[in-house]
Structures are given as structure tokens and as C-alpha cells.
Design a protein around this motif. Structure first.
Motif, short mmCIF file in Angstrom:
data_model
loop_
_atom_site.label_atom_id
_atom_site.label_comp_id
_atom_site.label_asym_id
_atom_site.label_seq_id
_atom_site.Cartn_x
_atom_site.Cartn_y
_atom_site.Cartn_z
N ASN A 580 48.43 37.97 39.38
CA ASN A 580 47.95 37.24 38.20
C ASN A 580 49.13 36.85 37.31
OD1 ASN A 580 45.30 37.15 38.80
ND2 ASN A 580 44.69 38.87 37.48
N GLN A 583 51.10 34.04 38.76
CA GLN A 583 50.35 32.77 38.68
C GLN A 583 50.35 32.23 37.25
OE1 GLN A 583 46.62 33.86 40.44
NE2 GLN A 583 47.28 33.32 42.50
N ASP A 614 54.25 39.85 31.97
CA ASP A 614 54.72 38.52 32.36
C ASP A 614 55.11 37.73 31.12
OD1 ASP A 614 52.52 36.68 31.38
OD2 ASP A 614 51.33 38.07 32.63
N GLY A 618 49.85 33.39 28.50
CA GLY A 618 49.01 34.26 27.66
C GLY A 618 47.54 34.02 27.92
N LEU A 627 37.08 37.98 30.42
CA LEU A 627 38.17 38.36 31.32
C LEU A 627 37.72 39.26 32.47
CD1 LEU A 627 41.18 37.70 31.29
CD2 LEU A 627 41.59 39.92 30.23
N PHE A 632 34.50 35.31 37.19
CA PHE A 632 35.05 34.41 36.17
C PHE A 632 36.51 34.12 36.53
CE2 PHE A 632 37.76 33.87 32.46
CZ PHE A 632 37.24 32.69 31.95
N THR A 633 36.80 32.83 36.64
CA THR A 633 38.18 32.45 36.99
C THR A 633 38.50 31.10 36.36
OG1 THR A 633 39.70 31.99 38.80
CG2 THR A 633 37.40 31.40 39.16
N THR A 634 39.79 30.87 36.15
CA THR A 634 40.21 29.56 35.64
C THR A 634 41.01 28.82 36.71
OG1 THR A 634 42.20 30.56 34.73
CG2 THR A 634 40.32 30.34 33.23
N GLY A 638 40.70 30.54 42.88
CA GLY A 638 40.46 31.94 42.48
C GLY A 638 39.03 32.38 42.76
N MET A 639 38.83 33.72 42.91
CA MET A 639 37.48 34.26 43.13
C MET A 639 36.95 34.95 41.88
SD MET A 639 37.13 35.53 46.98
CE MET A 639 35.57 36.16 46.56
N GLY A 640 37.82 35.30 40.95
CA GLY A 640 37.39 35.94 39.70
C GLY A 640 36.96 37.38 39.89
N LEU A 643 40.25 41.24 38.26
CA LEU A 643 40.31 42.11 37.08
C LEU A 643 39.10 43.04 36.99
CD1 LEU A 643 41.88 39.89 34.30
CD2 LEU A 643 42.92 41.70 35.64
N PHE A 669 49.64 43.96 30.89
CA PHE A 669 48.49 44.77 31.31
C PHE A 669 48.99 46.20 31.51
CE2 PHE A 669 46.54 40.74 32.16
CZ PHE A 669 45.18 40.98 31.99
#
Ligand code: ADP
Length: 678
Positions: A580, A583, A614, A618, A627, A632-634, A638-640, A643, A669
Motif C-alpha cells: 500500500n 502504491q 511512506d 496521505g 479505510l 473498499f478501494t480507490t 484493488g480488491m479492498g 487493510l 501505519f
């Protein structure tokens, strides 16, 4: 099963209610009857007292009247008619009439009944002619002839006579013979008014409270004095006044207030007691009614509790202090498949699996000895159904305390957790599948990286192989080469083969690292150092870092204690966070792409803290909200799941996944892992 003693059959209830009411009715009837009899007896006693007193008064009155009449006779004797001059007689008789009001007239008669002299009472007089009295008046004559015969005073029967004042009166004659030396010389005749006799001879107290009268033996009233006051209850007493020549009845009538309930202490006492008794009876009836109501309420409450117990799905069992089963509810019976009769009174429970029975007996002995405190939070155990199948149960135990605060045994609640276990197993399996999927997805995402990484060794191998082949083809027949050249060629070939082997080994290692990552699964927590953990994921991280142009900075505090964790899962977490992070830095200038992974000792929590930092874009607030939401992914590819899986894994290790903004930009994190305590 239990039969509630307070919930009888309807006909039993009706029967007992009927019995109770009939008993109460009988008691009330008896008490009321007793009270009526007591009051009646007391009344009768009181009446007899009054009657006795009246009888005594009447007898006393007769005695008084008789004494008065005798006194008058003596006075008449004392006038001494034979030796007195007519004037002297008149004076003495006048004196006498003055005093004795009951005498209306006194006559002096000779032996032939001729009137010699007569005197009238100054108060009331009779208008009589002497001649008429001598001839026709038979009452005086009858009395005197009687007196003459007996030589003693005699009375005439009573008779009614009009008086001067035009009123009438009942009169009576008395004749006193005057004897001298046995020779009859004359008579003294007195006329009595019966009314006056009663008035003068009786004491005032007698006539004040009662009516006194003379009557004939047949009841005809002759004269009457006394109170005009009347009551509704009359007491009567009669006494004979037996005079020579005349017999009358003295009658007294006494009135009493009716109904005279409280005339004397006894009746009042009895009545008071009766009232007290009736009050007690009423209180008793009320108390009984209240008790009946309480009994009914208690029965209802018990029935309600019984219904509640019967409908429970939690098994309940009570044991006494000796360990014998004293109660089981239907849910418990259904759970173990034994009936209540088979269980009650048993100290060795038939639902204990034989292989575990010994352990359970020991545990029970310890519990009874008080060595094990009540396990309110519950402990797990295995029971056996009647058909022999085993099943897991969760047991909650508590001491059974009675109303006096003494412990009488143990109460246990049982929950059959077979279904719960099955669900846990299902969820664990699906969790595992999800994790495997997530790992495969990671690998999928890395496929291009892999191909890139594999290209290099493969290209190298291919070029070494081609070079070797070219060399062999150019050289033609090797047998024609001289020994030095041949040696040189062999050396070259050997070196090419070695490089091919090296590159093949390198490619194999890349593939193996991916395969290891996908296939590795260990469920047990292992003790592992932070260095070892990072070493396992670094080849894959480096792969991506080199492709994305990210600078890697690994810092591990020296002499960290080994952590205790599910190694595969934590590797996955580290890999997810690193990926993450890389990316997030894709859009940054190449020189600014820096990924720092560190491990250090967290003194306050006594755990090893990891951070993945990283310098990317942000996390904007709208992303932060979701999150950890699965799927949930942007990102396009991605599979979301990353996290959300990381958070679950870390929570299973007793920690949590936190994040904060990095300065000047990017995200950090952090998480921590427990260390082995020994
Ligand atoms: P995926 O990586 O498959 O999208 P994740 O659950 O790992 O799924 O991440 C969810 C989202 O969180 C990502 O799409 C991304 O927008 C955001 N995210 C995760 N890590 C970072 C990070 N280090 N910096 C910025 N955004 C991040």
C-alpha cells in the motif's frame, strides 16, 4: 418432572375451597349460637335476680303491713274503752286517727253491736249514719261475730264505698272484741282504707320504683299505689296477706327498660366478650382471606416460574452439598437425553463420558471441598448424550444460597455449544479461504513484477545458451582443434553452464518465494524475531520497490526479544502495508519515494512495535472513513481486502492497527506484537 403442589386439579381446588368455607360457616354459626345463648342466659340470670328481689320486697311488704295492722290493733286496745269515759275515748281515738291515716273511722260498740261512740279521720271521712251501720252494715257485723266467736280480732272482706268527697274507696273492717274477765263487753270497730294501708305502711322506696296493689285471690284489683311509670318488661310478684277473716293478695309489678341488654356487669361482660369474639372472628376471616390470596399469588408465581424454567433453552441443574442431583429442568433433560427420574438423586452423572468421568469426579470433589471458586464466567466441558454421542457444553456454576444465607448446594446452567462450535469452525474456514484469496490476489498483482524479474535470468540463460551454441557451431569439428583451444572452449562452456545454472537457480528462487508465500500456512503461534519476519517478506518487497523506484529503509532495534505470532499472517500484514505504501507513492517524484519499515521495543506496552512509513499522498478524510471496510478501494485493480484483513489479524494478536499522517506528507501505519513470556 415436578408436580407443583400449589397447582392442584380444578376439582381438588373446588373441593378444598368448599371444605374450608363449610368449616368457616360452621365455626361462625357455632360462635353466634354460643353468643346468643350466653346473652340469653345472662339476661335470664339478670331477670331472675330482679324477680328474686321483687319477691323479697313483696314478702317484706307483707310483713310490714301485717306489723302495721297489729300495731293499730294494739293502739285500739290501748284506748282502753271499757275504763274510759266517752270524752276520754274521743280524745284518745282522735289522737289515734290523727296519726294513723289508714284508719278512716273507729267505732265503740256494745256487746249487741250498738254504736256507742264513733270518730272519723280528719283526712277523709265516711258519711255514715250510725243507725244504718248498726243494722244493715253486714261487713262490720260479720267481722265482729267472727271476733266474738274466736275472742280475737277479726277482719271483714273488703268492699267498695263512696266517700264524702264523692270518690270511692275499697274499705275493710276490723273488729276487736272488748273482754273483761272473759265476758264480752263490747267491740272496737275500725274501718281501713286499703289504699291508705298501702300508702302508709310501705316504705317509700318500694312504691317509688314499683306498683303495689291489693287484689282478690281471683286477680281483681282492689287498691293500687306506686309509680305510674311503665316499661315494656314487667316483673310480677304476689304474696298472700292472710288476715283472720280476710285473705288478700299483695301484688307488686316492677317495670324494666326493654331490652335491658346492659343492666348489669355480667351481661355487659358477656356482651363485651361476644363483641370481642366476633371482632376476632372477623379479623381471622380477613386474615384467612389474605392468606388465601397470598397462597393463590404464590401458586401463580410458582407456576409462572415453572413455565419459565420449562421454556428455557438453557439447561439447569442443582446439586446438594453431597453432589447429588436435586433438580434438573426439561431443557437439561432434552440436552442429555436422560429423564429427570434417571438423573435425580444421582451423584455419578450418567451423562459423563466414561473416558473423562475420572477427571470430572475429581473436579466435582474439588468443587464440593470449596477448592474451585464458582465459575461465573463459564468453563467448557464435554458431556455425553444417552445415545453415546459427545457434545461440548459451556457451564456456569454458582453456589445455591437459601433464604437464611446458607449454602445448600450448587446451581449450574448449561449451554449446548455444538452449534456455536460449528459456526466458529465455518467462520474460521471462510476466514482462511479469504486470507488465501487475499494472498493469491497479492500474487496476481505481482504477476507483472514476477515476469519482469524472471525475464532477466531467463534472458541471461538464453544468451549464455545461445553464446555457447554459437561458439560450438563456429568451432566446427572439435576433434580438429588443438588441445589448448579445446581446453579454452571447455572452460568457456563450463563457465556459461555455471551462469545458466546460477540464473536458473535465481529464477527458481523467485518462483519459490512466491510459491512459499501462497502455500505457507501455519496456524499455531510461533516465536520468531523481527528480523526473521522481515527477511521473509523483503524479497517480494524489494521486487516491487526496484520496479517502482522506491528507496527501502529497514531499521530493526538490536536485541529485540522474539515475538509470538502467527508468522504467515503477520508476513501478509507487513507485505500488505509495504505494498500500500509503495502504491501511495507512485505519483510522487522519484527521489522522494522512500519506504521505511522499522521494529522497536515499546516499553509501556511491553510489546514489539512495527511501523511502515511512506511519503505518499496521505489518506484524505473521505477515504479514512471507510479505510477498514472490506472491498473498499480507490485503485482500479484493488480488491479492498488488505487493510480489513490486517486489522482482523492484529486484533487476534491482542493489538490494533493504527495510522497517522507522516510529516511532511505520507502515512505511518503502526502495530505491535506480543513477546514470549517465560
Ligand atoms: P487495496 O489496497 O486493495 O485498495 P486496502 O484495504 O489495502 O485495499 O486499502 C484500501 C484503501 O486505502 C486503498 O485503496 C487506498 O486508497 C487506501 N490506502 C491504504 N494504504 C494507504 C497509504 N499508505 N497511503 C494512502 N492511502 C492508502
Amino acid at each position: 418432572m415436578f408436580v407443583n403442589p400449589l397447582q392442584p386439579w380444578p376439582w381438588q381446588r373446588w373441593h378444598s375451597a368448599w371444605r374450608r368455607w363449610s368449616l368457616w360457616t360452621l365455626l361462625v354459626v357455632l360462635v353466634v349460637a354460643m353468643l346468643i345463648i350466653m346473652v340469653w342466659l345472662a339476661g335470664r340470670y339478670e331477670a331472675s335476680q330482679v324477680q328474686d328481689k321483687l319477691d323479697r320486697d313483696t314478702a317484706q311488704a307483707v310483713v310490714e303491713i301485717r306489723a302495721g295492722l297489729n300495731r293499730n290493733l294494739q293502739d285500739m286496745q290501748a284506748v282502753n274503752a271499757l275504763h274510759a269515759t266517752p270524752e276520754e275515748w274521743s280524745v284518745r281515738v282522735a289522737e289515734m286517727l290523727q296519726v294513723r291515716r289508714e284508719l278512716l273511722r273507729i267505732e265503740w260498740r256494745d256487746a249487741h253491736m250498738r254504736i256507742l261512740r264513733a270518730a272519723q279521720s280528719p283526712y277523709r271521712s265516711v258519711d255514715w249514719e250510725d243507725a244504718s251501720r248498726e243494722e244493715s252494715f253486714s261487713n262490720a257485723i260479720a267481722a265482729c261475730s267472727n271476733a266474738k266467736r274466736t275472742s280475737s280480732p277479726a277482719y271483714s272482706p273488703s268492699y267498695f264505698q263512696l266517700l264524702n268527697d264523692s270518690t270511692g274507696a275499697e274499705l275493710m273492717e276490723v273488729c276487736l272484741p272488748q273482754l273483761e274477765a272473759g265476758q264480752l263487753k263490747g267491740f272496737m270497730v275500725g274501718t281501713y282504707s286499703l289504699h291508705n294501708i298501702l300508702q302508709t305502711q310501705l316504705s317509700k322506696s318500694l312504691t317509688q320504683s314499683q306498683e303495689v296493689s291489693f287484689t282478690e285471690p281471683d286477680g281483681t284489683r282492689l287498691a293500687l299505689v306506686g309509680a305510674a311509670w311503665r316499661g315494656s318488661r314487667v316483673f310480677t310478684s304476689q304474696q298472700l296477706l292472710d288476715l283472720p277473716g280476710n285473705t288478700m293478695v299483695l301484688r307488686m309489678d316492677s317495670w324494666h327498660r326493654a331490652p335491658s341488654v346492659f343492666p348489669n356487669v355480667l351481661t355487659a361482660l358477656v356482651t363485651g366478650m361476644a363483641i370481642a369474639l366476633v371482632s376476632v372472628l372477623i379479623v381471622l376471616v380477613r386474615d384467612n382471606r389474605r392468606r388465601l390470596r397470598a397462597e393463590r399469588d404464590l401458586g401463580d408465581a410458582l407456576a409462572f416460574r415453572k413455565a419459565m424454567e420449562d421454556s428455557l433453552i438453557t439447561g439447569l441443574r442443582a446439586r446438594d452439598l453431597q453432589g447429588r442431583i436435586s433438580y434438573v429442568n426439561p431443557a437439561f433433560c432434552a440436552m442429555v437425553g436422560f429423564s429427570a427420574e434417571e438423573l435425580l438423586g444421582q451423584s455419578f452423572a450418567p451423562y459423563w463420558p466414561p473416558e473423562l468421568a475420572e477427571e470430572y469426579v475429581k473436579r466435582q470433589a474439588k468443587r464440593l471441598a470449596g477448592a474451585i471458586p464458582a465459575a461465573r464466567e463459564g468453563h467448557e466441558s464435554v458431556f455425553m448424550r444417552k445415545d453415546g454421542t459427545r457434545f461440548p457444553v459451556l457451564i456456569f456454576e454458582a453456589p445455591l444460597i437459601n433464604a437464611q444465607g446458607q449454602q445448600t448446594g450448587w446451581m449450574s446452567a448449561f449451554v449446548d455449544i455444538t452449534e456455536q462450535r460449528r459456526m466458529e469452525e465455518l467462520s474460521r474456514a471462510s476466514q482462511e479461504r479469504l486470507q488465501a484469496t487475499a494472498r493469491l490476489a497479492t500474487v496476481g498483482e505481482m504477476a507483472s513484477l514476477l515476469s519482469h524479474e524472471l525475464t532477466q535470468p531467463l534472458m541471461a540463460m538464453s544468451s549464455y545458451a545461445n553464446g555457447s551454441l554459437n561458439m560450438l557451431q563456429n568451432d566446427g569439428d572439435l576433434r580438429l582443434l588443438d588441445a589448448d583451444t579445446l581446453r579454452q572452449r571447455l572452460q568457456d562452456l563450463q563457465s556459461a553452464m555455471q551462469r545458466i545454472a546460477f540464473q536458473a537457480d535465481r529464477a527458481g528462487k523467485v518462483i519459490k518465494s512466491v510459491r512459499d508465500f501462497v502455500r505457507r500456512r501455519s496456524r499455531a503461534h510461533e516465536s520468531i524475531t523481527a528480523q526473521e519476519l522481515l527477511d521473509a517478506v523483503l524479497p517480494l518487497v524489494r521486487l516491487q520497490a526496484s520496479k517502482s523506484g522506491v528507496l527501502l529503509d529497514i531499521s530493526i532495534e538490536p536485541r529485540l526479544p522474539p515475538v509470538l505470532c502467527d508468522v504467515t499472517m503477520i508476513e501478509q500484514v507487513l507485505l500488505n502495508l509495504a505494498r500500500n505504501a509503495m502504491q501511495a507513492m507512485e505519483n510522487m517524484a522519484p527521489g522522494l519515494r522512500k519506504l521505511s519499515i522499522s521494529a522497536q521495543w515499546d516499553e509501556s506496552a511491553s510489546r514489539v512495535a512495527f511501523s511502515v512509513m511512506d511519503q505518499g499522498s496521505g489518506i484524505p478524510p473521505e477515504v479514512a472513513e471507510q479505510l477498514f471496510t472490506p472491498f473498499f478501494t480507490t485503485k482500479h485493480e484493488g480488491m479492498g481486502l488488505g487493510l480489513s484483513m490486517c486489522r482482523t489479524v492484529l486484533e487476534q494478536h491482542g493489538g490494533e492497527l493504527r495510522y497517522r499522517s507522516n510529516i511532511p506528507h505520507g502515512t505511518v501505519f503502526t502495530f505491535s506484537l506480543p513477546v514470549q513470556n517465560d
